[in-house]
Design a protein around this motif. Structure first.
Motif, PDB file in Angstrom:
ATOM      1  N   ALA A 193      -8.676   6.616 -26.237  1.00 57.09           N
ATOM      2  CA  ALA A 193      -7.898   5.858 -25.252  1.00 57.09           C
ATOM      3  C   ALA A 193      -8.468   6.026 -23.838  1.00 57.09           C
ATOM      4  O   ALA A 193      -7.957   5.441 -22.887  1.00 57.09           O
ATOM      5  N   GLY A 194      -9.525   6.847 -23.703  1.00 53.83           N
ATOM      6  CA  GLY A 194     -10.169   7.020 -22.398  1.00 53.83           C
ATOM      7  C   GLY A 194      -9.309   7.824 -21.428  1.00 53.83           C
ATOM      8  O   GLY A 194      -9.351   7.595 -20.215  1.00 53.83           O
ATOM      9  N   ILE A 195      -8.502   8.770 -21.933  1.00 55.71           N
ATOM     10  CA  ILE A 195      -7.640   9.549 -21.043  1.00 55.71           C
ATOM     11  C   ILE A 195      -7.895  11.056 -21.175  1.00 55.71           C
ATOM     12  O   ILE A 195      -7.083  11.857 -20.724  1.00 55.71           O
ATOM     13  N   ALA A 196      -9.060  11.409 -21.776  1.00 57.99           N
ATOM     14  CA  ALA A 196      -9.380  12.833 -21.922  1.00 57.99           C
ATOM     15  C   ALA A 196      -9.464  13.503 -20.545  1.00 57.99           C
ATOM     16  O   ALA A 196      -9.029  14.643 -20.376  1.00 57.99           O
ATOM     17  N   GLN A 197      -9.990  12.780 -19.543  1.00 59.52           N
ATOM     18  CA  GLN A 197     -10.159  13.374 -18.203  1.00 59.52           C
ATOM     19  C   GLN A 197      -8.824  13.598 -17.512  1.00 59.52           C
ATOM     20  O   GLN A 197      -8.736  14.400 -16.594  1.00 59.52           O
ATOM     21  N   VAL A 198      -7.798  12.851 -17.897  1.00 62.80           N
ATOM     22  CA  VAL A 198      -6.498  13.037 -17.216  1.00 62.80           C
ATOM     23  C   VAL A 198      -5.491  13.722 -18.144  1.00 62.80           C
ATOM     24  O   VAL A 198      -4.294  13.697 -17.901  1.00 62.80           O
ATOM     25  N   ALA A 199      -6.012  14.379 -19.203  1.00 66.13           N
ATOM     26  CA  ALA A 199      -5.127  14.955 -20.226  1.00 66.13           C
ATOM     27  C   ALA A 199      -4.194  16.021 -19.662  1.00 66.13           C
ATOM     28  O   ALA A 199      -3.091  16.221 -20.175  1.00 66.13           O
ATOM     29  N   ASP A 200      -4.623  16.712 -18.580  1.00 61.90           N
ATOM     30  CA  ASP A 200      -3.774  17.778 -18.046  1.00 61.90           C
ATOM     31  C   ASP A 200      -2.937  17.319 -16.857  1.00 61.90           C
ATOM     32  O   ASP A 200      -2.281  18.117 -16.200  1.00 61.90           O
TER      33      ASP A 200
ATOM     34  N   MET B  29      -4.931  -3.126 -17.213  1.00 61.35           N
ATOM     35  CA  MET B  29      -6.158  -2.363 -17.513  1.00 61.35           C
ATOM     36  C   MET B  29      -7.337  -2.987 -16.781  1.00 61.35           C
ATOM     37  O   MET B  29      -7.403  -4.213 -16.659  1.00 61.35           O
ATOM     38  N   ASP B  30      -8.283  -2.134 -16.344  1.00 59.98           N
ATOM     39  CA  ASP B  30      -9.488  -2.692 -15.744  1.00 59.98           C
ATOM     40  C   ASP B  30     -10.439  -3.165 -16.862  1.00 59.98           C
ATOM     41  O   ASP B  30     -10.146  -2.985 -18.049  1.00 59.98           O
ATOM     42  N   VAL B  31     -11.546  -3.778 -16.448  1.00 62.18           N
ATOM     43  CA  VAL B  31     -12.442  -4.409 -17.426  1.00 62.18           C
ATOM     44  C   VAL B  31     -12.943  -3.402 -18.462  1.00 62.18           C
ATOM     45  O   VAL B  31     -12.957  -3.668 -19.664  1.00 62.18           O
ATOM     46  N   THR B  32     -13.331  -2.194 -17.994  1.00 64.21           N
ATOM     47  CA  THR B  32     -13.858  -1.191 -18.916  1.00 64.21           C
ATOM     48  C   THR B  32     -12.796  -0.786 -19.927  1.00 64.21           C
ATOM     49  O   THR B  32     -13.074  -0.678 -21.123  1.00 64.21           O
ATOM     50  N   ALA B  33     -11.568  -0.570 -19.430  1.00 64.55           N
ATOM     51  CA  ALA B  33     -10.486  -0.161 -20.328  1.00 64.55           C
ATOM     52  C   ALA B  33     -10.215  -1.266 -21.360  1.00 64.55           C
ATOM     53  O   ALA B  33     -10.010  -0.988 -22.541  1.00 64.55           O
ATOM     54  N   ARG B  34     -10.226  -2.499 -20.892  1.00 64.16           N
ATOM     55  CA  ARG B  34      -9.997  -3.614 -21.810  1.00 64.16           C
ATOM     56  C   ARG B  34     -11.041  -3.674 -22.911  1.00 64.16           C
ATOM     57  O   ARG B  34     -10.723  -3.849 -24.081  1.00 64.16           O
ATOM     58  N   GLN B  35     -12.306  -3.505 -22.492  1.00 66.80           N
ATOM     59  CA  GLN B  35     -13.385  -3.580 -23.484  1.00 66.80           C
ATOM     60  C   GLN B  35     -13.255  -2.456 -24.505  1.00 66.80           C
ATOM     61  O   GLN B  35     -13.382  -2.674 -25.703  1.00 66.80           O
ATOM     62  N   ALA B  36     -12.952  -1.243 -23.996  1.00 66.69           N
ATOM     63  CA  ALA B  36     -12.811  -0.091 -24.898  1.00 66.69           C
ATOM     64  C   ALA B  36     -11.629  -0.325 -25.832  1.00 66.69           C
ATOM     65  O   ALA B  36     -11.692  -0.043 -27.036  1.00 66.69           O
ATOM     66  N   PHE B  37     -10.570  -0.851 -25.259  1.00 69.51           N
ATOM     67  CA  PHE B  37      -9.358  -1.099 -26.035  1.00 69.51           C
ATOM     68  C   PHE B  37      -9.652  -2.057 -27.196  1.00 69.51           C
ATOM     69  O   PHE B  37      -9.338  -1.776 -28.348  1.00 69.51           O
ATOM     70  N   TRP B  38     -10.293  -3.178 -26.881  1.00 72.93           N
ATOM     71  CA  TRP B  38     -10.529  -4.177 -27.937  1.00 72.93           C
ATOM     72  C   TRP B  38     -11.574  -3.698 -28.930  1.00 72.93           C
ATOM     73  O   TRP B  38     -11.512  -4.053 -30.103  1.00 72.93           O
TER      74      TRP B  38
ATOM     75  N   THR C 204     -11.810  -0.653 -29.954  1.00 68.55           N
ATOM     76  CA  THR C 204     -11.044   0.188 -30.886  1.00 68.55           C
ATOM     77  C   THR C 204     -10.226  -0.677 -31.842  1.00 68.55           C
ATOM     78  O   THR C 204     -10.143  -0.396 -33.048  1.00 68.55           O
ATOM     79  N   MET C 205      -9.623  -1.718 -31.306  1.00 69.62           N
ATOM     80  CA  MET C 205      -8.809  -2.581 -32.175  1.00 69.62           C
ATOM     81  C   MET C 205      -9.672  -3.276 -33.235  1.00 69.62           C
ATOM     82  O   MET C 205      -9.244  -3.466 -34.368  1.00 69.62           O
TER      83      MET C 205
ATOM     84  N   ARG D 212     -11.162  -1.667 -40.619  1.00 70.50           N
ATOM     85  CA  ARG D 212     -10.706  -0.748 -41.671  1.00 70.50           C
ATOM     86  C   ARG D 212      -9.573  -1.366 -42.475  1.00 70.50           C
ATOM     87  O   ARG D 212      -8.863  -0.661 -43.194  1.00 70.50           O
ATOM     88  N   GLY D 213      -9.332  -2.648 -42.291  1.00 62.49           N
ATOM     89  CA  GLY D 213      -8.318  -3.331 -43.107  1.00 62.49           C
ATOM     90  C   GLY D 213      -6.936  -3.316 -42.502  1.00 62.49           C
ATOM     91  O   GLY D 213      -5.963  -3.746 -43.109  1.00 62.49           O
ATOM     92  N   ARG D 214      -6.841  -2.797 -41.249  1.00 65.33           N
ATOM     93  CA  ARG D 214      -5.526  -2.774 -40.611  1.00 65.33           C
ATOM     94  C   ARG D 214      -5.201  -4.124 -40.001  1.00 65.33           C
ATOM     95  O   ARG D 214      -6.105  -4.857 -39.607  1.00 65.33           O
ATOM     96  N   THR D 215      -3.923  -4.418 -39.928  1.00 67.21           N
ATOM     97  CA  THR D 215      -3.488  -5.682 -39.339  1.00 67.21           C
ATOM     98  C   THR D 215      -3.112  -5.416 -37.880  1.00 67.21           C
ATOM     99  O   THR D 215      -2.409  -4.461 -37.598  1.00 67.21           O
ATOM    100  N   VAL D 216      -3.631  -6.245 -37.002  1.00 65.34           N
ATOM    101  CA  VAL D 216      -3.342  -6.091 -35.579  1.00 65.34           C
ATOM    102  C   VAL D 216      -2.646  -7.366 -35.100  1.00 65.34           C
ATOM    103  O   VAL D 216      -3.169  -8.465 -35.268  1.00 65.34           O
ATOM    104  N   LEU D 217      -1.460  -7.197 -34.537  1.00 68.54           N
ATOM    105  CA  LEU D 217      -0.714  -8.342 -33.985  1.00 68.54           C
ATOM    106  C   LEU D 217      -0.501  -8.078 -32.507  1.00 68.54           C
ATOM    107  O   LEU D 217       0.059  -7.046 -32.140  1.00 68.54           O
ATOM    108  N   PHE D 218      -0.973  -8.986 -31.660  1.00 67.35           N
ATOM    109  CA  PHE D 218      -0.783  -8.751 -30.221  1.00 67.35           C
ATOM    110  C   PHE D 218      -0.307 -10.001 -29.510  1.00 67.35           C
ATOM    111  O   PHE D 218      -0.771 -11.098 -29.766  1.00 67.35           O
ATOM    112  N   ALA D 219       0.685  -9.792 -28.621  1.00 63.30           N
ATOM    113  CA  ALA D 219       1.141 -10.879 -27.747  1.00 63.30           C
ATOM    114  C   ALA D 219       0.335 -10.792 -26.469  1.00 63.30           C
ATOM    115  O   ALA D 219       0.073  -9.693 -25.975  1.00 63.30           O
ATOM    116  N   THR D 220      -0.080 -11.926 -25.961  1.00 60.05           N
ATOM    117  CA  THR D 220      -0.890 -11.898 -24.740  1.00 60.05           C
ATOM    118  C   THR D 220      -0.727 -13.170 -23.930  1.00 60.05           C
ATOM    119  O   THR D 220      -0.380 -14.223 -24.465  1.00 60.05           O
TER     120      THR D 220
END
Ligand SMILES: Nc1ncnc2c1ncn2[C@@H]1O[C@H](COP(=O)(O)OP(=O)(O)OP(=O)(O)O)[C@@H](O)[C@H]1O
Length: 307
Positions: free
Chosen positions: A123-130, A166-175, A177-178, A184-192
């Motif tokens: 999720a790109g939040i390892a740096q802010v984990a604490d 989300m900024d552009v980098t976060a969006r790209q990382a997010f998608w 991952t999705m 892997r055969g998972r179903t993804v449903l998103f409203a946008t």
């Protein structure tokens, strides 16, 4: 519209579902099946019923009529067995805890958890984990919601406007991952509301309007359904908008400077008539509608039909 597959193969099945709030009918006779491995975008103007439909799917609201089945069970049953991960628009994050703590809690509660560090990393939040959750930026908060939705192996991931803020980098990382999840055969449903995301990511697009399903197909099918094509050209000299507005099959016309843009239900006939006016269009382009324009054309046609 796609022919509904047998209910047994469906990850999610809405059968003639309605939901009203007082006099507002938010979901109106929705019948719909989602299948394993599909990435499905749910589009619709403000108030179309997207969030209501997702709330019904997640068992956060109960239908007035009809049934919602998730993995052959009730929504609550499917969630209790760890089949479903969700990232919703609303709902504040727990306060007074650190990012790692809230993510760990989600992992601990999941029947099939992923390792906490892996979830934070993805999720790109390892740096802010604490950091305390209430000290995050809007985009970082959204990444934490993403982490919570992916804390374990879910067969269905439901996302309500996931990349807002989300900024552009976060969006790209997010998608990315999705995409892996769908792979892997998972179903993804998103409203946008980001139609370019729907166009780029989804292999199926649903268009909701006033709680009803107006269109269901691939982005290409939705574009074709809109039925119109774009025409653009430049004209020299004064532009006679009245004459242009009288061209056959036009559904829209805009003039800015020397550039004319129009949409037509029969571009060949419109262009033929354009030459018939004795005009000499330069840089003439005729193209299909983008998903955004198709979406606007479909929902406006429905507004006009039901006005
Ligand atoms: N709790 C509620 N009480 C009363 N009306 C509601 C409630 N929740 C939603 N509505 C109404 O139901 C309709 C559908 O709302 P919903 O939030 O599902 O739409 P949406 O497609 O998600 O909209 P948006 O794109 O603006 O998020 C709207 O007219 C909304 O005002």
């Amino acid at each position: 519209m796609k022919t509904p597959a047998p209910a047994a193969t469906a990850v999610v099945a809405f059968a003639n579902v309605t939901k009203s709030y007082g006099t507002v009918r938010a979901v109106d006779g929705l019948t719909l099946d989602l299948h394993p491995g599909e990435t499905v975008a749910l589009l619709g103007p403000n108030g179309a019923g997207k969030s209501s439909a997702l709330d019904l799917l997640l068992g956060l609201r109960t239908p007035d009529t009809g049934t919602v089945t998730v993995f052959g069970s009730t929504p609550q049953g499917a969630i209790a067995t760890g089949h479903v991960g969700a990232m919703l628009q609303t709902g504040g994050l727990m306060e007074g805890v650190k990012v790692r703590e809230i993510v760990k809690l989600a992992c601990d509660l999941h029947p099939r958890p992923h390792p906490v560090e892996e979830v934070l990393d993805r999720a790109g939040i390892a740096q802010v984990a604490d950091r305390m959750v209430d000290k995050l930026s809007g985009g970082q908060e959204q990444r934490v919601r993403f982490a919570l939705a992916t804390a374990g192996a879910n067969d269905l991931i439901v996302l309500d406007e996931p990349t807002t803020g989300m900024d552009v980098t976060a969006r790209q990382a997010f998608w990315s991952t999705m995409r892996e999840e769908a792979g892997r055969g998972r179903t993804v449903l998103f409203a946008t509301h980001y139609l370019e995301e729907a166009d780029a990511i989804a292999d199926r697009v649903l268009v909701l309007h006033k709680g009803r399903l107006l269109a269901d197909g691939t982005a290409a099918e939705i574009k074709a359904k809109a039925g119109a094509r774009r025409i653009a050209f430049d004209l020299e000299g004064p532009i006679d908008e009245r004459a242009l507005g009288g061209l056959p099959f036009l559904s829209s016309l805009t003039v800015s400077g020397t550039t004319v843009r129009m949409q037509s239900h029969d571009a060949d006939a419109t262009v033929h008539a354009l030459y018939g006016l004795g005009l000499y269009p330069r840089n003439l382009e005729v193209a299909g509608l983008g998903l955004e324009q198709a979406f606007v054309a479909i929902t406006e046609a429905e507004e006009a039909r039901t006005a």
